[in-house]
Design an enzyme around this catalytic site. Structure first.
Site, PDB file in Angstrom:
ATOM      1  N   HIS A 134       1.474 -10.215   5.917  1.00 14.41           N
ATOM      2  CA  HIS A 134       2.331  -9.455   6.845  1.00 14.41           C
ATOM      3  C   HIS A 134       1.910  -9.818   8.268  1.00 14.41           C
ATOM      4  O   HIS A 134       0.733 -10.154   8.510  1.00 14.41           O
ATOM      5  CB  HIS A 134       2.066  -7.967   6.575  1.00 14.41           C
ATOM      6  CG  HIS A 134       2.934  -7.006   7.308  1.00 14.41           C
ATOM      7  ND1 HIS A 134       2.722  -6.679   8.625  1.00 14.41           N
ATOM      8  CD2 HIS A 134       4.006  -6.273   6.916  1.00 14.41           C
ATOM      9  CE1 HIS A 134       3.612  -5.779   9.010  1.00 14.41           C
ATOM     10  NE2 HIS A 134       4.413  -5.519   7.985  1.00 14.41           N
ATOM     11  N   GLN A 214      -0.055  -2.159   0.830  1.00 11.96           N
ATOM     12  CA  GLN A 214       0.878  -2.123  -0.302  1.00 11.96           C
ATOM     13  C   GLN A 214       0.161  -1.917  -1.625  1.00 11.96           C
ATOM     14  O   GLN A 214       0.807  -1.723  -2.655  1.00 11.96           O
ATOM     15  CB  GLN A 214       1.703  -3.426  -0.370  1.00 11.96           C
ATOM     16  CG  GLN A 214       2.571  -3.664   0.844  1.00 11.96           C
ATOM     17  CD  GLN A 214       3.751  -2.698   0.925  1.00 11.96           C
ATOM     18  OE1 GLN A 214       4.089  -1.984  -0.033  1.00 11.96           O
ATOM     19  NE2 GLN A 214       4.389  -2.659   2.078  1.00 11.96           N
ATOM     20  N   LYS A 237       2.896   5.011   3.450  1.00 12.98           N
ATOM     21  CA  LYS A 237       3.402   4.395   2.211  1.00 12.98           C
ATOM     22  C   LYS A 237       2.808   5.106   0.999  1.00 12.98           C
ATOM     23  O   LYS A 237       3.089   4.780  -0.139  1.00 12.98           O
ATOM     24  CB  LYS A 237       3.046   2.914   2.176  1.00 12.98           C
ATOM     25  CG  LYS A 237       3.681   2.105   3.309  1.00 12.98           C
ATOM     26  CD  LYS A 237       3.328   0.641   3.207  1.00 12.98           C
ATOM     27  CE  LYS A 237       3.471  -0.096   4.521  1.00 12.98           C
ATOM     28  NZ  LYS A 237       4.838  -0.363   4.918  1.00 12.98           N
TER      29      LYS A 237
HETATM   30  N1  PMP Z   1       0.410  -4.967   5.914  1.00 15.66           N
HETATM   31  C1  PMP Z   1       1.341  -4.891   4.958  1.00 15.66           C
HETATM   32  C2  PMP Z   1       1.191  -5.729   3.719  1.00 15.66           C
HETATM   33  C3  PMP Z   1       2.439  -4.040   5.129  1.00 15.66           C
HETATM   34  O1  PMP Z   1       3.384  -3.976   4.183  1.00 15.66           O
HETATM   35  C4  PMP Z   1       2.530  -3.249   6.296  1.00 15.66           C
HETATM   36  C5  PMP Z   1       3.695  -2.293   6.523  1.00 15.66           C
HETATM   37  N2  PMP Z   1       4.945  -2.860   6.290  1.00 15.66           N
HETATM   38  C6  PMP Z   1       1.525  -3.370   7.255  1.00 15.66           C
HETATM   39  C7  PMP Z   1       0.475  -4.226   7.026  1.00 15.66           C
HETATM   40  C8  PMP Z   1       1.546  -2.573   8.528  1.00 15.66           C
HETATM   41  O2  PMP Z   1       1.421  -1.224   8.260  1.00 15.66           O
HETATM   42  P1  PMP Z   1       1.665  -0.135   9.423  1.00 15.66           P
HETATM   43  O3  PMP Z   1       2.974  -0.505  10.043  1.00 15.66           O
HETATM   44  O4  PMP Z   1       1.703   1.146   8.696  1.00 15.66           O
HETATM   45  O5  PMP Z   1       0.521  -0.264  10.362  1.00 15.66           O
END
Ligand code: PMP
Length: 417
Positions: A134, A214, A237
Protein backbone atom coordinates in the site's frame (compact mmCIF):
# COMPACT_ATOMS: atom_id res chain seq x y z
CA UNK A 1 -4.60 -18.93 6.86
CA UNK A 2 -1.43 -17.96 8.65
CA UNK A 3 2.00 -19.40 9.17
CA UNK A 4 1.55 -19.19 12.94
CA UNK A 5 -0.28 -22.11 14.51
CA UNK A 6 -3.18 -21.16 16.72
CA UNK A 7 -5.73 -23.02 18.79
CA UNK A 8 -9.10 -23.66 17.20
CA UNK A 9 -12.01 -22.47 19.32
CA UNK A 10 -14.71 -24.75 20.68
CA UNK A 11 -17.48 -22.16 20.17
CA UNK A 12 -20.64 -23.14 18.25
CA UNK A 13 -21.14 -21.79 14.69
CA UNK A 14 -22.23 -18.16 14.43
CA UNK A 15 -25.89 -17.21 14.34
CA UNK A 16 -25.41 -14.81 11.46
CA UNK A 17 -28.73 -13.01 11.77
CA UNK A 18 -27.92 -12.17 15.39
CA UNK A 19 -24.47 -11.04 14.40
CA UNK A 20 -25.88 -8.78 11.69
CA UNK A 21 -28.28 -7.26 14.19
CA UNK A 22 -25.20 -6.09 16.11
CA UNK A 23 -24.33 -3.80 13.17
CA UNK A 24 -27.12 -1.22 12.75
CA UNK A 25 -25.80 0.13 9.46
CA UNK A 26 -26.16 -3.24 7.73
CA UNK A 27 -29.95 -2.89 7.95
CA UNK A 28 -30.14 0.25 5.82
CA UNK A 29 -31.03 0.58 2.18
CA UNK A 30 -29.10 2.36 -0.56
CA UNK A 31 -30.88 3.67 -3.67
CA UNK A 32 -33.95 1.84 -2.40
CA UNK A 33 -32.17 -1.54 -2.29
CA UNK A 34 -30.91 -3.46 0.75
CA UNK A 35 -27.28 -2.54 1.34
CA UNK A 36 -24.72 -5.21 0.45
CA UNK A 37 -21.54 -3.90 2.00
CA UNK A 38 -18.51 -5.50 0.33
CA UNK A 39 -15.99 -2.73 1.03
CA UNK A 40 -14.74 -4.00 4.38
CA UNK A 41 -11.06 -3.72 3.44
CA UNK A 42 -11.64 0.01 3.07
CA UNK A 43 -13.29 0.30 6.45
CA UNK A 44 -15.45 -2.08 8.46
CA UNK A 45 -18.86 -1.32 9.93
CA UNK A 46 -19.16 -0.79 13.68
CA UNK A 47 -21.13 -2.89 16.15
CA UNK A 48 -23.61 -1.21 18.45
CA UNK A 49 -21.35 -1.92 21.44
CA UNK A 50 -18.65 0.30 19.89
CA UNK A 51 -21.09 3.05 18.95
CA UNK A 52 -22.54 2.95 22.47
CA UNK A 53 -19.12 2.97 24.13
CA UNK A 54 -18.23 6.18 22.29
CA UNK A 55 -21.64 7.67 23.04
CA UNK A 56 -21.40 6.69 26.73
CA UNK A 57 -17.94 8.18 26.99
CA UNK A 58 -19.10 11.58 25.74
CA UNK A 59 -22.30 11.46 27.82
CA UNK A 60 -20.72 10.36 31.10
CA UNK A 61 -16.94 10.36 31.28
CA UNK A 62 -15.59 12.95 28.87
CA UNK A 63 -12.40 14.54 30.21
CA UNK A 64 -8.82 14.77 29.08
CA UNK A 65 -6.50 11.90 29.92
CA UNK A 66 -3.45 11.69 32.15
CA UNK A 67 -3.61 15.23 33.51
CA UNK A 68 -6.95 15.89 35.27
CA UNK A 69 -6.97 15.57 39.09
CA UNK A 70 -10.67 14.76 39.24
CA UNK A 71 -13.06 11.82 38.92
CA UNK A 72 -13.86 12.33 35.26
CA UNK A 73 -10.18 12.57 34.39
CA UNK A 74 -9.59 9.28 36.23
CA UNK A 75 -12.48 7.57 34.47
CA UNK A 76 -11.39 8.79 31.06
CA UNK A 77 -7.78 7.77 31.67
CA UNK A 78 -8.76 4.30 32.92
CA UNK A 79 -11.07 3.66 29.96
CA UNK A 80 -8.47 4.93 27.50
CA UNK A 81 -5.54 3.06 29.04
CA UNK A 82 -7.58 -0.15 29.33
CA UNK A 83 -7.48 -0.31 25.54
CA UNK A 84 -3.68 -0.42 25.69
CA UNK A 85 -3.90 -3.57 27.86
CA UNK A 86 -6.46 -5.11 25.53
CA UNK A 87 -4.33 -4.35 22.48
CA UNK A 88 -1.24 -5.81 24.17
CA UNK A 89 -3.21 -9.03 24.71
CA UNK A 90 -4.73 -8.90 21.21
CA UNK A 91 -1.31 -8.98 19.53
CA UNK A 92 0.50 -10.83 22.37
CA UNK A 93 2.97 -8.02 23.07
CA UNK A 94 5.45 -8.64 25.89
CA UNK A 95 4.32 -5.46 27.63
CA UNK A 96 1.66 -2.75 27.39
CA UNK A 97 4.53 -0.24 27.13
CA UNK A 98 5.27 -1.56 23.66
CA UNK A 99 1.89 -0.32 22.40
CA UNK A 100 2.12 3.19 20.94
CA UNK A 101 -1.28 4.67 20.12
CA UNK A 102 -1.40 6.29 16.69
CA UNK A 103 -4.09 7.63 14.41
CA UNK A 104 -3.69 4.55 12.22
CA UNK A 105 -1.23 2.50 10.23
CA UNK A 106 -0.08 5.48 8.19
CA UNK A 107 1.04 7.40 11.26
CA UNK A 108 2.64 4.28 12.74
CA UNK A 109 4.75 3.65 9.63
CA UNK A 110 5.73 7.32 9.41
CA UNK A 111 6.82 7.20 13.04
CA UNK A 112 9.19 4.32 12.29
CA UNK A 113 10.39 5.99 9.09
CA UNK A 114 11.30 9.29 10.77
CA UNK A 115 12.26 8.15 14.24
CA UNK A 116 13.88 4.76 13.66
CA UNK A 117 15.04 4.71 10.04
CA UNK A 118 15.98 8.28 9.12
CA UNK A 119 18.63 8.79 11.85
CA UNK A 120 20.34 5.56 10.74
CA UNK A 121 20.18 5.93 6.95
CA UNK A 122 23.31 6.82 4.97
CA UNK A 123 23.83 7.25 1.23
CA UNK A 124 24.15 3.77 -0.29
CA UNK A 125 21.79 2.14 2.25
CA UNK A 126 18.55 0.56 1.10
CA UNK A 127 15.10 -0.21 2.40
CA UNK A 128 13.43 -3.34 1.05
CA UNK A 129 9.69 -3.36 0.32
CA UNK A 130 7.56 -5.62 -1.87
CA UNK A 131 5.66 -5.10 -5.09
CA UNK A 132 2.31 -5.47 -3.28
CA UNK A 133 2.62 -2.65 -0.73
CA UNK A 134 0.00 0.00 0.00
CA UNK A 135 1.24 3.56 -0.57
CA UNK A 136 1.40 3.94 3.23
CA UNK A 137 4.23 1.39 3.20
CA UNK A 138 6.04 2.94 0.23
CA UNK A 139 5.84 6.73 0.36
CA UNK A 140 7.21 7.25 3.93
CA UNK A 141 10.27 5.17 2.95
CA UNK A 142 10.72 7.17 -0.26
CA UNK A 143 10.59 10.39 1.76
CA UNK A 144 13.29 9.29 4.21
CA UNK A 145 15.37 7.84 1.35
CA UNK A 146 15.26 11.21 -0.42
CA UNK A 147 16.45 12.97 2.71
CA UNK A 148 19.26 10.54 3.43
CA UNK A 149 20.53 9.42 0.02
CA UNK A 150 19.31 5.86 0.63
CA UNK A 151 17.30 3.97 -1.99
CA UNK A 152 14.29 1.69 -2.07
CA UNK A 153 14.38 -1.78 -3.56
CA UNK A 154 11.47 -3.99 -4.33
CA UNK A 155 10.97 -7.71 -3.83
CA UNK A 156 9.00 -9.21 -6.73
CA UNK A 157 5.80 -11.25 -6.69
CA UNK A 158 4.43 -13.97 -8.95
CA UNK A 159 1.55 -13.36 -11.33
CA UNK A 160 -0.73 -15.19 -8.92
CA UNK A 161 0.08 -12.52 -6.34
CA UNK A 162 2.49 -14.31 -4.02
CA UNK A 163 5.74 -12.87 -2.75
CA UNK A 164 8.75 -14.72 -4.19
CA UNK A 165 10.32 -15.53 -0.85
CA UNK A 166 13.69 -16.69 -2.27
CA UNK A 167 14.06 -13.38 -4.11
CA UNK A 168 13.12 -11.46 -0.96
CA UNK A 169 15.82 -13.35 0.94
CA UNK A 170 18.41 -12.76 -1.81
CA UNK A 171 17.62 -9.05 -1.63
CA UNK A 172 18.43 -8.97 2.12
CA UNK A 173 21.99 -7.79 1.40
CA UNK A 174 24.24 -6.02 3.92
CA UNK A 175 23.25 -2.47 2.91
CA UNK A 176 19.57 -3.12 3.75
CA UNK A 177 18.71 -1.14 6.90
CA UNK A 178 15.08 -2.19 7.17
CA UNK A 179 12.53 -4.40 5.41
CA UNK A 180 8.87 -3.35 5.29
CA UNK A 181 6.25 -5.87 4.23
CA UNK A 182 2.51 -6.06 4.34
CA UNK A 183 1.12 -9.00 6.30
CA UNK A 184 -1.91 -9.18 3.99
CA UNK A 185 -2.32 -7.41 0.64
CA UNK A 186 -5.22 -4.95 0.57
CA UNK A 187 -5.74 -5.73 -3.14
CA UNK A 188 -4.92 -9.40 -3.64
CA UNK A 189 -5.83 -10.73 -0.20
CA UNK A 190 -2.49 -12.58 -0.14
CA UNK A 191 -1.21 -13.57 3.30
CA UNK A 192 2.57 -13.20 3.35
CA UNK A 193 4.68 -15.71 5.31
CA UNK A 194 5.77 -13.11 7.81
CA UNK A 195 7.32 -15.51 10.34
CA UNK A 196 9.61 -16.89 7.62
CA UNK A 197 10.54 -13.40 6.42
CA UNK A 198 11.19 -12.27 9.99
CA UNK A 199 13.48 -15.26 10.62
CA UNK A 200 15.53 -14.43 7.54
CA UNK A 201 15.70 -10.75 8.50
CA UNK A 202 16.74 -11.58 12.06
CA UNK A 203 19.56 -13.85 10.87
CA UNK A 204 21.01 -10.85 9.05
CA UNK A 205 20.29 -8.31 11.78
CA UNK A 206 17.79 -6.41 9.60
CA UNK A 207 14.70 -5.02 11.38
CA UNK A 208 11.37 -6.00 9.81
CA UNK A 209 8.30 -3.77 9.86
CA UNK A 210 4.98 -5.46 9.17
CA UNK A 211 1.95 -3.53 7.92
CA UNK A 212 -0.86 -5.38 9.62
CA UNK A 213 -3.82 -3.21 8.52
CA UNK A 214 -5.46 -5.92 6.49
CA UNK A 215 -4.30 -8.85 8.59
CA UNK A 216 -5.68 -7.86 11.99
CA UNK A 217 -9.36 -8.14 10.92
CA UNK A 218 -8.80 -11.69 9.64
CA UNK A 219 -5.94 -13.45 11.42
CA UNK A 220 -4.89 -13.92 15.03
CA UNK A 221 -1.83 -11.68 15.46
CA UNK A 222 1.01 -12.81 17.71
CA UNK A 223 3.90 -10.38 17.30
CA UNK A 224 6.25 -12.49 19.40
CA UNK A 225 5.57 -15.64 17.39
CA UNK A 226 5.87 -13.68 14.15
CA UNK A 227 9.28 -12.46 15.28
CA UNK A 228 9.11 -9.06 13.56
CA UNK A 229 10.42 -5.79 14.99
CA UNK A 230 7.56 -3.40 14.25
CA UNK A 231 3.87 -4.10 13.66
CA UNK A 232 1.40 -1.41 12.55
CA UNK A 233 -2.36 -1.65 12.46
CA UNK A 234 -5.47 0.43 12.07
CA UNK A 235 -8.58 0.32 14.27
CA UNK A 236 -11.20 1.31 11.72
CA UNK A 237 -10.81 -1.89 9.70
CA UNK A 238 -11.19 -3.79 12.96
CA UNK A 239 -14.71 -2.57 13.83
CA UNK A 240 -13.31 0.39 15.83
CA UNK A 241 -13.67 4.14 15.21
CA UNK A 242 -11.56 5.94 12.62
CA UNK A 243 -8.46 7.77 13.82
CA UNK A 244 -7.22 4.87 15.96
CA UNK A 245 -4.30 2.53 15.43
CA UNK A 246 -1.09 1.33 16.91
CA UNK A 247 2.56 0.86 16.45
CA UNK A 248 3.96 -2.12 18.29
CA UNK A 249 7.74 -2.28 18.55
CA UNK A 250 10.20 -4.18 20.67
CA UNK A 251 11.00 -2.15 23.76
CA UNK A 252 14.67 -1.85 22.74
CA UNK A 253 13.67 -0.10 19.51
CA UNK A 254 11.27 2.24 21.31
CA UNK A 255 13.95 3.15 23.87
CA UNK A 256 16.42 3.94 21.09
CA UNK A 257 14.01 6.00 18.98
CA UNK A 258 13.88 9.77 19.52
CA UNK A 259 10.43 11.38 19.80
CA UNK A 260 8.83 12.35 16.49
CA UNK A 261 6.15 14.83 17.63
CA UNK A 262 6.93 17.14 20.53
CA UNK A 263 4.38 18.68 22.88
CA UNK A 264 2.40 17.99 26.02
CA UNK A 265 2.06 14.48 27.49
CA UNK A 266 5.36 13.19 26.10
CA UNK A 267 7.77 14.91 28.48
CA UNK A 268 9.28 14.34 31.90
CA UNK A 269 10.60 17.88 32.41
CA UNK A 270 10.76 20.89 30.11
CA UNK A 271 13.33 23.64 30.59
CA UNK A 272 14.40 26.19 28.02
CA UNK A 273 17.87 24.64 28.26
CA UNK A 274 16.51 21.25 27.27
CA UNK A 275 13.71 18.74 27.74
CA UNK A 276 13.70 15.20 29.08
CA UNK A 277 11.14 12.78 27.74
CA UNK A 278 8.66 10.34 29.19
CA UNK A 279 9.31 6.62 28.78
CA UNK A 280 7.77 4.75 25.85
CA UNK A 281 5.02 4.62 24.79
CA UNK A 282 4.17 8.12 26.06
CA UNK A 283 7.21 9.79 24.52
CA UNK A 284 5.59 9.13 21.12
CA UNK A 285 2.12 10.34 22.11
CA UNK A 286 2.28 14.14 22.16
CA UNK A 287 -0.94 16.12 22.57
CA UNK A 288 -4.53 15.18 23.28
CA UNK A 289 -5.30 11.87 21.60
CA UNK A 290 -8.51 10.44 20.12
CA UNK A 291 -9.73 9.42 23.58
CA UNK A 292 -13.28 8.42 22.65
CA UNK A 293 -11.93 6.59 19.61
CA UNK A 294 -9.64 4.46 21.75
CA UNK A 295 -12.45 3.78 24.21
CA UNK A 296 -14.41 2.56 21.19
CA UNK A 297 -11.39 0.51 20.08
CA UNK A 298 -11.47 -1.27 23.45
CA UNK A 299 -15.14 -2.07 22.91
CA UNK A 300 -14.33 -3.40 19.43
CA UNK A 301 -11.72 -5.76 20.88
CA UNK A 302 -14.28 -6.96 23.47
CA UNK A 303 -16.73 -7.53 20.63
CA UNK A 304 -14.18 -9.55 18.66
CA UNK A 305 -13.49 -11.60 21.80
CA UNK A 306 -17.19 -12.29 22.24
CA UNK A 307 -17.44 -13.61 18.66
CA UNK A 308 -14.05 -15.34 18.65
CA UNK A 309 -11.42 -14.71 15.97
CA UNK A 310 -11.41 -18.40 15.09
CA UNK A 311 -15.14 -18.37 14.37
CA UNK A 312 -14.79 -15.17 12.37
CA UNK A 313 -11.94 -16.69 10.35
CA UNK A 314 -13.85 -19.94 9.75
CA UNK A 315 -16.88 -18.02 8.53
CA UNK A 316 -14.75 -15.81 6.27
CA UNK A 317 -13.09 -18.88 4.83
CA UNK A 318 -16.48 -20.28 3.81
CA UNK A 319 -17.57 -16.93 2.34
CA UNK A 320 -14.30 -16.65 0.42
CA UNK A 321 -14.68 -20.13 -1.08
CA UNK A 322 -18.26 -19.37 -2.08
CA UNK A 323 -17.36 -15.99 -3.62
CA UNK A 324 -14.39 -17.34 -5.56
CA UNK A 325 -16.39 -20.25 -6.92
CA UNK A 326 -19.26 -18.01 -8.01
CA UNK A 327 -17.00 -15.33 -9.47
CA UNK A 328 -15.00 -17.86 -11.49
CA UNK A 329 -18.24 -18.87 -13.24
CA UNK A 330 -19.00 -15.33 -14.47
CA UNK A 331 -18.01 -15.10 -18.16
CA UNK A 332 -15.32 -12.49 -18.75
CA UNK A 333 -14.63 -11.95 -15.04
CA UNK A 334 -10.93 -12.07 -14.21
CA UNK A 335 -9.75 -12.37 -10.61
CA UNK A 336 -6.47 -10.53 -10.00
CA UNK A 337 -4.40 -12.54 -7.55
CA UNK A 338 -4.89 -16.21 -6.81
CA UNK A 339 -2.64 -16.73 -3.80
CA UNK A 340 -2.99 -20.06 -1.99
CA UNK A 341 -3.01 -18.41 1.43
CA UNK A 342 -5.46 -15.54 1.36
CA UNK A 343 -8.25 -13.63 3.09
CA UNK A 344 -11.60 -12.62 1.52
CA UNK A 345 -10.32 -9.58 -0.35
CA UNK A 346 -10.86 -10.16 -4.08
CA UNK A 347 -9.69 -7.83 -6.85
CA UNK A 348 -11.31 -8.40 -10.22
CA UNK A 349 -12.02 -7.00 -13.67
CA UNK A 350 -14.75 -7.72 -16.18
CA UNK A 351 -13.70 -7.79 -19.84
CA UNK A 352 -14.73 -4.73 -21.82
CA UNK A 353 -16.16 -2.93 -18.79
CA UNK A 354 -14.49 -0.05 -16.98
CA UNK A 355 -14.08 -0.74 -13.26
CA UNK A 356 -15.65 2.61 -12.23
CA UNK A 357 -18.67 2.11 -14.52
CA UNK A 358 -19.32 -1.32 -13.07
CA UNK A 359 -18.89 -0.05 -9.49
CA UNK A 360 -21.41 2.73 -10.19
CA UNK A 361 -24.00 0.29 -11.56
CA UNK A 362 -23.43 -2.04 -8.62
CA UNK A 363 -23.93 0.88 -6.26
CA UNK A 364 -27.33 1.50 -7.85
CA UNK A 365 -28.19 -2.07 -6.90
CA UNK A 366 -27.15 -1.40 -3.29
CA UNK A 367 -23.80 -3.20 -3.65
CA UNK A 368 -20.82 -1.29 -2.22
CA UNK A 369 -17.51 -2.38 -3.73
CA UNK A 370 -14.41 -0.31 -4.28
CA UNK A 371 -12.98 0.49 -7.68
CA UNK A 372 -9.68 2.23 -8.29
CA UNK A 373 -5.99 1.71 -7.65
CA UNK A 374 -6.52 0.87 -3.96
CA UNK A 375 -3.52 3.04 -2.98
CA UNK A 376 -1.30 0.49 -4.69
CA UNK A 377 -0.12 2.13 -7.94
CA UNK A 378 2.99 -0.09 -8.24
CA UNK A 379 0.83 -3.21 -7.98
CA UNK A 380 -1.52 -1.87 -10.68
CA UNK A 381 1.57 -1.15 -12.83
CA UNK A 382 2.74 -4.74 -12.31
CA UNK A 383 -0.58 -6.11 -13.54
CA UNK A 384 -0.72 -3.50 -16.33
CA UNK A 385 -4.12 -2.11 -15.32
CA UNK A 386 -5.09 1.40 -14.14
CA UNK A 387 -7.72 0.15 -11.71
CA UNK A 388 -9.61 -2.91 -10.53
CA UNK A 389 -12.79 -3.58 -8.64
CA UNK A 390 -12.44 -5.06 -5.20
CA UNK A 391 -14.96 -7.01 -3.18
CA UNK A 392 -13.84 -7.40 0.42
CA UNK A 393 -15.87 -9.47 2.84
CA UNK A 394 -16.31 -9.51 6.58
CA UNK A 395 -17.65 -12.30 8.77
CA UNK A 396 -21.05 -10.54 8.83
CA UNK A 397 -21.58 -10.90 5.08
CA UNK A 398 -23.79 -13.71 3.82
CA UNK A 399 -23.87 -16.24 1.02
CA UNK A 400 -27.09 -14.60 -0.20
CA UNK A 401 -25.31 -11.24 -0.43
CA UNK A 402 -22.56 -12.80 -2.52
CA UNK A 403 -25.17 -14.36 -4.83
CA UNK A 404 -26.94 -11.00 -5.16
CA UNK A 405 -23.61 -9.32 -5.97
CA UNK A 406 -22.88 -11.88 -8.71
CA UNK A 407 -26.38 -11.45 -10.16
CA UNK A 408 -25.91 -7.67 -10.14
CA UNK A 409 -22.65 -8.05 -12.06
CA UNK A 410 -24.54 -10.08 -14.67
CA UNK A 411 -27.18 -7.37 -15.09
CA UNK A 412 -24.58 -4.61 -15.20
CA UNK A 413 -22.54 -6.44 -17.87
CA UNK A 414 -25.60 -6.62 -20.11
CA UNK A 415 -26.22 -2.91 -19.69
CA UNK A 416 -22.60 -1.95 -20.34
CA UNK A 417 -21.89 -4.44 -23.17
N1 PMP B 1 -1.71 -0.49 4.64
C1 PMP B 1 -2.68 -1.22 4.09
C2 PMP B 1 -2.35 -2.59 3.56
C3 PMP B 1 -3.98 -0.70 4.00
O1 PMP B 1 -4.95 -1.43 3.42
C4 PMP B 1 -4.25 0.58 4.52
C5 PMP B 1 -5.65 1.18 4.47
N2 PMP B 1 -6.25 1.10 3.22
C6 PMP B 1 -3.20 1.29 5.09
C7 PMP B 1 -1.95 0.73 5.15
C8 PMP B 1 -3.39 2.67 5.67
O2 PMP B 1 -4.23 2.62 6.77
P1 PMP B 1 -4.81 3.97 7.42
O3 PMP B 1 -5.36 4.76 6.27
O4 PMP B 1 -5.84 3.50 8.36
O5 PMP B 1 -3.66 4.64 8.07
Amino acid sequence: MNDIPHASGALPPLDIERVRADFPLLARTVHGKPLIYLDNANTSQKPLSVIEAVDRFYRRSNANVARAMHALGDEATSAYEATRDKLARFINAASRDEIVFTSGTTQAINLVAYSHALPRLQPGDTILVTQMEHHANIVPWQLVCERSGATLKVAPITHSGELIVERFVELLTPEVRLAAVTHVSNVLGTVNPVATLARECRRRGIPLLVDGSQAAPHLPIDVRALGCDFYALTGHKLFAPTGTGLLWARRGHLDAMPPFFGGGEMIREVRFEGTSFADPPHKFEAGTPNIAGFVGFGAALDYIDSIGLDRMAAREHELLAHALEAMRKVPGLRIIGEARDRVPVIAFLVDGVHAHDLATLLDHEGVAVRSGHHCAHPLMQYYGVPATLRASLAFYNTHAEIDAFIAAIGRARKLLA
